[in-house]
Design a protein around this motif. Structure first.
Motif, mmCIF file in Angstrom:
data_model
loop_
_atom_site.group_PDB
_atom_site.id
_atom_site.type_symbol
_atom_site.label_atom_id
_atom_site.label_comp_id
_atom_site.label_asym_id
_atom_site.label_seq_id
_atom_site.Cartn_x
_atom_site.Cartn_y
_atom_site.Cartn_z
ATOM 1 N N ARG A 86 1.115 -1.321 0.091
ATOM 2 C CA ARG A 86 0.280 0.081 0.248
ATOM 3 C C ARG A 86 0.462 1.171 0.223
ATOM 4 N NH1 ARG A 86 -3.181 -3.021 3.531
ATOM 5 N NH2 ARG A 86 -2.276 -1.845 5.407
ATOM 6 N N ALA A 87 1.990 1.274 0.907
ATOM 7 C CA ALA A 87 2.208 2.591 1.216
ATOM 8 C C ALA A 87 3.687 3.075 -0.280
ATOM 9 C CB ALA A 87 3.623 1.887 1.981
ATOM 10 N N THR A 88 3.927 1.798 -1.113
ATOM 11 C CA THR A 88 5.075 1.753 -2.163
ATOM 12 C C THR A 88 4.303 1.269 -3.641
ATOM 13 O OG1 THR A 88 5.136 -0.263 -2.263
ATOM 14 C CG2 THR A 88 7.252 0.897 -0.606
ATOM 15 N N GLY A 89 2.720 1.408 -3.832
ATOM 16 C CA GLY A 89 2.298 0.819 -5.144
ATOM 17 C C GLY A 89 3.196 -0.397 -5.206
ATOM 18 N N LEU A 90 3.913 -1.291 -5.114
ATOM 19 C CA LEU A 90 4.577 -2.151 -5.738
ATOM 20 C C LEU A 90 3.323 -3.126 -5.625
ATOM 21 C CD1 LEU A 90 8.117 -2.313 -4.282
ATOM 22 C CD2 LEU A 90 7.345 -1.540 -6.669
ATOM 23 N N SER A 91 3.389 -4.347 -6.546
ATOM 24 C CA SER A 91 2.952 -5.537 -5.866
ATOM 25 C C SER A 91 2.670 -6.291 -4.432
ATOM 26 C CB SER A 91 2.257 -6.287 -7.489
ATOM 27 O OG SER A 91 3.341 -7.052 -7.144
ATOM 28 N N GLU A 92 2.263 -7.882 -4.019
ATOM 29 C CA GLU A 92 2.921 -8.509 -3.248
ATOM 30 C C GLU A 92 3.614 -8.911 -3.571
ATOM 31 O OE1 GLU A 92 0.239 -9.986 -0.337
ATOM 32 O OE2 GLU A 92 -0.778 -7.866 0.471
ATOM 33 N N ARG A 93 3.185 -9.653 -4.913
ATOM 34 C CA ARG A 93 4.710 -10.346 -5.564
ATOM 35 C C ARG A 93 5.966 -9.865 -5.550
ATOM 36 N NH1 ARG A 93 3.892 -13.913 -10.975
ATOM 37 N NH2 ARG A 93 5.635 -15.075 -10.772
ATOM 38 N N ILE B 219 7.086 -7.691 -3.738
ATOM 39 C CA ILE B 219 7.762 -7.492 -2.311
ATOM 40 C C ILE B 219 8.536 -8.448 -2.000
ATOM 41 C CG2 ILE B 219 7.081 -6.777 -0.474
ATOM 42 C CD1 ILE B 219 5.356 -5.050 -1.817
ATOM 43 N N LEU B 220 7.373 -9.586 -2.154
ATOM 44 C CA LEU B 220 8.209 -11.070 -1.975
ATOM 45 C C LEU B 220 9.563 -11.256 -2.718
ATOM 46 C CD1 LEU B 220 4.832 -12.995 -1.852
ATOM 47 C CD2 LEU B 220 5.929 -11.705 0.033
ATOM 48 N N VAL B 221 9.699 -10.923 -3.986
ATOM 49 C CA VAL B 221 10.697 -11.167 -4.502
ATOM 50 C C VAL B 221 12.205 -10.180 -4.081
ATOM 51 C CG1 VAL B 221 12.250 -10.775 -6.641
ATOM 52 C CG2 VAL B 221 9.194 -11.703 -6.262
ATOM 53 N N LEU B 222 11.427 -9.143 -3.658
ATOM 54 C CA LEU B 222 12.550 -8.576 -3.061
ATOM 55 C C LEU B 222 13.107 -8.968 -1.566
ATOM 56 C CD1 LEU B 222 11.341 -4.504 -4.208
ATOM 57 C CD2 LEU B 222 13.030 -6.241 -4.456
ATOM 58 N N LYS B 223 12.236 -9.675 -0.887
ATOM 59 C CA LYS B 223 12.466 -9.953 0.122
ATOM 60 C C LYS B 223 13.639 -11.061 0.233
ATOM 61 C CE LYS B 223 10.281 -12.225 4.462
ATOM 62 N NZ LYS B 223 8.792 -12.161 4.492
ATOM 63 N N LYS B 224 13.860 -11.842 -1.039
ATOM 64 C CA LYS B 224 14.581 -12.890 -0.882
ATOM 65 C C LYS B 224 16.242 -12.687 -0.876
ATOM 66 C CE LYS B 224 11.496 -15.622 -3.725
ATOM 67 N NZ LYS B 224 10.847 -16.441 -4.333
#
Length: 55
Positions: free
Chosen positions: A41-48, A50-55
């Motif tokens: 919600r804060a960045t406008g990125l999709s949850e998917r 964000i999950l890629v960034l988390k790796k």
């Protein structure tokens, strides 16, 4: 007069830099253990994305 191709390249470069900045903010939010839905919600990125960034 500035060539149109130059303006297009400039716009593409700025958009890439903007997106890189948003991704960096999302990584920082992940480091603070914020939940993925809030980051999305804060960045406008999709949850998917964000999950890629988390790796």
């Amino acid at each position: 007069m500035v060539p149109i191709a130059y303006l297009h390249d400039e716009a593409s470069m700025l958009e890439g830099a903007r997106l890189a900045g948003i991704r960096e903010v999302a990584k920082n939010m992940l480091a603070l253990n914020m939940d993925i839905a809030t980051i999305a919600r804060a960045t406008g990125l999709s949850e998917r994305e964000i999950l890629v960034l988390k790796k």
